[in-house]
Scaffold this motif. Sequence first.
Motif, PDB file in Angstrom:
ATOM      1  N   ARG A   1       6.681   3.934   3.515  1.00  0.00           N
ATOM      2  CA  ARG A   1       6.439   3.647   4.932  1.00  0.00           C
ATOM      3  C   ARG A   1       6.728   2.178   5.246  1.00  0.00           C
ATOM      4  O   ARG A   1       7.229   1.842   6.326  1.00  0.00           O
ATOM      5  CB  ARG A   1       4.983   4.009   5.289  1.00  0.00           C
TER       6      ARG A   1
ATOM      7  N   LYS B   1       0.816  -1.213   0.000  1.00  0.00           N
ATOM      8  CA  LYS B   1       0.000   0.000   0.000  1.00  0.00           C
ATOM      9  C   LYS B   1       0.852   1.266   0.000  1.00  0.00           C
ATOM     10  O   LYS B   1       0.641   2.179  -0.792  1.00  0.00           O
ATOM     11  CB  LYS B   1      -0.918  -0.014   1.228  1.00  0.00           C
ATOM     12  N   ASP B   2       1.810   1.319   0.903  1.00  0.00           N
ATOM     13  CA  ASP B   2       2.630   2.510   1.066  1.00  0.00           C
ATOM     14  C   ASP B   2       4.097   2.086   1.074  1.00  0.00           C
ATOM     15  O   ASP B   2       4.669   1.804   2.129  1.00  0.00           O
ATOM     16  CB  ASP B   2       2.268   3.224   2.373  1.00  0.00           C
TER      17      ASP B   2
END
Length: 616
Positions: A215, A211-212
């Motif tokens: 991060r 997703k990220d």
Amino acid sequence: MSWTGKFLRIDLTNGSVKTEELNRAWARQYLGQRGLATKYFAEEVDPKVDPLSPANKMIFTTGPLTGTAASTGGRYSVVTKGPLTNCIACSNSGGFFGNELKNAGWDMIIVEGRSPKPVYLSIENETVEIRDAAEFWGKTVWETENGLKARHQDPMLRVATIGAAGEKGVLYACIVNDLHRAAGRSGVGAVMGSKNLKAIAVRGTRGVTVKDPDRFIKATIEQKKVLADNAVTGQGLPKYGTQVLMNVINEIGAMPTRNFKEVQFEGAHKISAEAMHEPRATDGKANLATNGACFGCTIACGRISRMDPGHFSITSRPQYKEPSGGVEYEAAWAMGSDCGVDDLEACTFANFMCNEHGIDPISFGSTLAAAMEMFEMGVITKEQTGGVELKFGSAEALVKMAELTGKGEGFGLELGQGSRRLCAKYGHPELSMTVKSQEFPAYDPRGIQGMGLTYATSNRGACHLRSYTVASEVLGIPFKSDPLATDGKAALVKAFQDATAAFDASGICIFTTFAWSLENLAPQIDAACEGEWTPEILLEVGERIWTLERQFNLAAGMTAADDTLPKRLLKDAAKTGPAKGLTSGLEKMLPEYYQLRGWTTDGVPTTETLKRLQLA
């Protein structure tokens, strides 16, 4: 994100291959791997199904962190109904197969029916074929993997396969990938054999998205440092592997010896991690050649061993003179102290046999130990064993029976049914050291009380990997508790069971929990997966998985009466060590455990509990 969003449905009966979309709502409730596959399995399979019938299904499944940059992110599981236990089975494996399946673009493979002839499944990204496996039927795991790589002309092919044990219905047959990593317990290999499915060969090059990404990478780097700085995951396991426990568990009086008749083994030091490092007098080389790591692993606990070329077991077997997967603690205990054998080379050879032919060394060693006790009682004779003296301490008997059981021949076929069935056949069911027909791991519940409750309540039969209270009771992780006390152990076991289920669902290795808690896992899941993932949410996911497994087993016919231990552990006190005079305090811990779980006194989840977990 992180889930591929699709899975394969393979019907072996009619030879069909279908692609289906992943149920995203279920993924948010069960995360992946052990959790999500169990949900699919429970929805699709009658709990009373005969495990070896075509109506049983098996699911090869990855987690959302499988194939990612997360440390140890190479795990996969096989979920089915186990023929050894008649319970829900979920066997977890490392190596490189799980990563390859995920990188081919698949979250899961659901296998149904039974092929009319031996076949294997070939997967190359989106190209999926059911192919003839006649030339591999009857071959060993090692021969099959090498043969498939040669047929496909691809040395990077990843193969999960069974040996003759799985083909012939050894009830604790495994599925072995990468030559010596295994989905090892409960007989998942026998289910695969019953379907005439010899192997799954995978090549994946599509990659895995999260997703990220920024991060996620930051979170994984931070958590890898936690692993590196930890004494267990950064030092002990890389150097000594799980074998680091051999002398430790023996010293505290929790080393099951000679079929649990004793709690300490006088020869433990001869088969320990330290012994694996010592140069041999015969050739100057150590048993341990090097350590090894699975995909993405920063711990590298695996043992790669080379045998003494002059050892009696391999003098006429040149293929076993090459380094291969060496004994880890559970195998060294089961084939060592539980059988009274202190010959490290014999244990290593037997471990090679288990890898090559695809059998669970824990169940094999424990079953052999029960047979040895009955042999010494005169219940089993040389006439039954084919002339082999099954005496405790016999390295020759261990070597011979490992080969016979792996090949499904002679008395090995009887050993291959597991100790509960073997002991019942010869009139001594009390000598089977099992829960729900699955053999115990390497921790005596009289010396580590929490493990008694762990074994008794495990959904897949006796198991240490569902609630490793040894971490707290012996190693002081995450806090030190008294191994001889029963107070507080119900809460400890429940907490370990729920957290472990969440880790298993993620796609990473449970060994990370020596350093990580859900506080360390949650940031990685949250950066990788859609939705919000906190430690609290993951703990609830773990409890939901555990309770669903319990529901399946209850529907399959299990009752609270199955949450027990053999009489030897409940009635016969330990004779030596710190636990001298103690038996398992299960009867004190179990009622409290049921209460904490929100179950009735009969071990049935209440309506309120089921509603809270969205299971009703």
